[in-house]
Motif scaffolding. Structure first.
Motif, PDB file in Angstrom:
ATOM      1  N   ALA A   1      50.723  14.835   3.736  1.00  0.00           N
ATOM      2  CA  ALA A   1      50.371  15.780   2.368  1.00  0.00           C
ATOM      3  C   ALA A   1      52.217  16.063   1.656  1.00  0.00           C
ATOM      4  O   ALA A   1      53.261  16.338   2.348  1.00  0.00           O
ATOM      5  N   ILE A   2      51.470  17.030   0.809  1.00  0.00           N
ATOM      6  CA  ILE A   2      52.045  17.164  -0.263  1.00  0.00           C
ATOM      7  C   ILE A   2      52.459  18.738   0.304  1.00  0.00           C
ATOM      8  O   ILE A   2      50.895  19.119  -0.952  1.00  0.00           O
ATOM      9  N   LEU A   3      52.816  19.926   0.534  1.00  0.00           N
ATOM     10  CA  LEU A   3      52.453  21.765   0.912  1.00  0.00           C
ATOM     11  C   LEU A   3      53.313  21.881  -0.164  1.00  0.00           C
ATOM     12  O   LEU A   3      54.480  21.482  -0.424  1.00  0.00           O
ATOM     13  N   VAL A   4      52.456  22.668  -1.044  1.00  0.00           N
ATOM     14  CA  VAL A   4      52.760  23.174  -1.890  1.00  0.00           C
ATOM     15  C   VAL A   4      52.213  24.550  -2.381  1.00  0.00           C
ATOM     16  O   VAL A   4      52.507  25.152  -3.324  1.00  0.00           O
ATOM     17  N   GLY A   5      51.439  25.006  -1.472  1.00  0.00           N
ATOM     18  CA  GLY A   5      51.499  26.617  -1.612  1.00  0.00           C
ATOM     19  C   GLY A   5      51.203  27.339   0.134  1.00  0.00           C
ATOM     20  O   GLY A   5      50.937  26.316   1.004  1.00  0.00           O
ATOM     21  N   ASN A   6      51.579  28.547   0.380  1.00  0.00           N
ATOM     22  CA  ASN A   6      51.682  29.403   1.660  1.00  0.00           C
ATOM     23  C   ASN A   6      51.150  30.776   1.489  1.00  0.00           C
ATOM     24  O   ASN A   6      51.711  31.002   0.526  1.00  0.00           O
ATOM     25  N   ILE A   7      50.081  30.544   1.930  1.00  0.00           N
ATOM     26  CA  ILE A   7      49.627  32.721   1.713  1.00  0.00           C
ATOM     27  C   ILE A   7      49.696  32.799   3.456  1.00  0.00           C
ATOM     28  O   ILE A   7      49.055  32.371   4.256  1.00  0.00           O
ATOM     29  N   ALA A   8      50.527  34.024   4.109  1.00  0.00           N
ATOM     30  CA  ALA A   8      50.375  34.708   4.967  1.00  0.00           C
ATOM     31  C   ALA A   8      49.566  36.277   5.222  1.00  0.00           C
ATOM     32  O   ALA A   8      50.069  36.999   4.435  1.00  0.00           O
TER      33      ALA A   8
ATOM     34  N   ARG B   1      44.062  28.498 -10.896  1.00  0.00           N
ATOM     35  CA  ARG B   1      44.848  27.455 -12.299  1.00  0.00           C
ATOM     36  C   ARG B   1      45.650  26.799 -12.944  1.00  0.00           C
ATOM     37  O   ARG B   1      45.975  26.058 -13.140  1.00  0.00           O
ATOM     38  N   HIS B   2      46.580  26.781 -11.605  1.00  0.00           N
ATOM     39  CA  HIS B   2      47.561  25.869 -11.112  1.00  0.00           C
ATOM     40  C   HIS B   2      46.732  23.816 -10.954  1.00  0.00           C
ATOM     41  O   HIS B   2      47.303  23.270 -11.516  1.00  0.00           O
ATOM     42  N   LEU B   3      46.297  24.012 -10.192  1.00  0.00           N
ATOM     43  CA  LEU B   3      45.175  22.724 -10.118  1.00  0.00           C
ATOM     44  C   LEU B   3      44.422  22.694 -11.187  1.00  0.00           C
ATOM     45  O   LEU B   3      44.867  20.980 -11.508  1.00  0.00           O
TER      46      LEU B   3
ATOM     47  N   GLN C   1      54.797  23.978  -9.348  1.00  0.00           N
ATOM     48  CA  GLN C   1      55.848  25.836  -9.793  1.00  0.00           C
ATOM     49  C   GLN C   1      54.048  26.756  -8.838  1.00  0.00           C
ATOM     50  O   GLN C   1      54.730  28.120  -9.127  1.00  0.00           O
ATOM     51  N   LEU C   2      53.809  26.239  -7.605  1.00  0.00           N
ATOM     52  CA  LEU C   2      52.259  28.166  -7.375  1.00  0.00           C
ATOM     53  C   LEU C   2      53.028  28.621  -6.432  1.00  0.00           C
ATOM     54  O   LEU C   2      53.285  29.817  -6.155  1.00  0.00           O
ATOM     55  N   GLN C   3      53.930  27.685  -6.018  1.00  0.00           N
ATOM     56  CA  GLN C   3      54.334  28.973  -4.346  1.00  0.00           C
ATOM     57  C   GLN C   3      55.208  30.224  -5.215  1.00  0.00           C
ATOM     58  O   GLN C   3      54.946  31.262  -5.045  1.00  0.00           O
ATOM     59  N   SER C   4      56.095  29.628  -5.822  1.00  0.00           N
ATOM     60  CA  SER C   4      56.796  30.351  -6.976  1.00  0.00           C
ATOM     61  C   SER C   4      56.043  31.502  -7.294  1.00  0.00           C
ATOM     62  O   SER C   4      56.418  32.780  -7.640  1.00  0.00           O
ATOM     63  N   GLU C   5      54.504  31.531  -7.776  1.00  0.00           N
ATOM     64  CA  GLU C   5      54.176  32.459  -8.350  1.00  0.00           C
ATOM     65  C   GLU C   5      52.876  33.143  -7.458  1.00  0.00           C
ATOM     66  O   GLU C   5      53.105  34.014  -7.065  1.00  0.00           O
ATOM     67  N   LEU C   6      52.660  32.707  -6.549  1.00  0.00           N
ATOM     68  CA  LEU C   6      52.094  33.254  -5.755  1.00  0.00           C
ATOM     69  C   LEU C   6      53.004  34.374  -4.449  1.00  0.00           C
ATOM     70  O   LEU C   6      52.567  35.104  -4.251  1.00  0.00           O
ATOM     71  N   ILE C   7      54.272  33.614  -4.344  1.00  0.00           N
ATOM     72  CA  ILE C   7      55.187  34.827  -4.462  1.00  0.00           C
ATOM     73  C   ILE C   7      55.500  35.625  -4.840  1.00  0.00           C
ATOM     74  O   ILE C   7      55.119  37.377  -3.726  1.00  0.00           O
TER      75      ILE C   7
END
Length: 232
Positions: free
Chosen positions: A75-82, A134-136, A143-149
């Motif tokens: 799989a390709i991990l592109v984001g994480n939300i905790a 939006r990123h999808l 670039q998704l994780q940087s914006e999530l952070i």
């Protein structure tokens, strides 16, 4: 991390939002089992994934285990939300245990905060959906994780990371011992229960004090760790 039999239907997706809970500092048994199936290999193969976990406050080592399983499934991990309980560590121990045994989410004794992820954080979590969508659609998931952070999808406590790491090593030893003692399993589980109380109420405060004293000397190492655990 021992899987159980589980039935899965293989389907392909453009993006997978993988939600899981943390049980004893590991991904829950259903999720762990699911990620070890041959069907999961087909579902996750070459597919972007956003992990979403809900926990009391320690999730970092569980996420590392999920990362390994996602890598195993190509799989390709592109984001994480905790999403976590923001109350101080020992306060949240009291409120979560009371909630667990009563089944009622309330302010314990009328003075403690509500247990679990706050209603405010739950209600505001929809912003993450907008960011992911939006990123999808823009084909910019890398670039998704940087914006999530930047929108506080992940918060890291260096103290809790150190507790998480230490407890994982100890839990593994306990698990191996309990599994091997089939005839005296109940006795060993009772012993683990006593150890857990000791670890929470005596050992974790000592670890916190030591962490505070050590922090100035290992600040750069901690900052690197925080940056790593916030990422994917």
């Amino acid at each position: 991390m021992k899987p159980i039999p589980i039935e899965i239907t293989s389907v392909k997706y453009d993006l997978i939002l993988l939600h899981y809970q943390v049980w004893y500092l590991s991904p829950s048994i259903p999720i762990n089992s699911f990620l070890k199936t041959t069907e999961a290999k087909k579902i996750f193969n070459n597919t972007p994934v956003v992990t979403i976990n809900g926990s009391r406050n320690m999730w970092v080592m569980a996420q590392e285990k999920v990362k390994s399983l996602l890598l195993y499934n190509n799989a390709i991990l592109v984001g994480n939300i905790a999403l976590v309980d923001r109350a101080p560590n020992l306060i949240s121990v009291i409120t979560i245990v009371e909630w667990l045994f009563s089944g009622v989410k309330k302010r314990y004794l009328g003075i403690f905060p509500l247990p679990g992820v706050s209603e405010r954080d739950i209600n505001q979590a929809s912003k993450f959906g907008d960011i992911i969508q939006r990123h999808l659609l823009n084909n910019s998931l890398q670039q998704l994780q940087s914006e999530l952070i930047s929108n506080h999808a992940v918060r890291i406590s260096s103290y809790l990371v150190s507790v998480d790491k230490t407890a994982n090593k100890l839990f593994l030893k306990w698990a191996k011992q309990i599994i091997s003692k089939k005839k005296s399993r109940k006795t060993w589980l009772k012993a683990f229960n006593l150890y857990l109380l000791l670890a929470i109420w005596l050992i974790s405060p000592i670890v916190y004090i030591l962490h505070v004293f050590k922090y100035p000397f290992i600040k750069s190492k901690i900052e690197k760790e925080i940056k790593y655990y916030k990422g994917v």
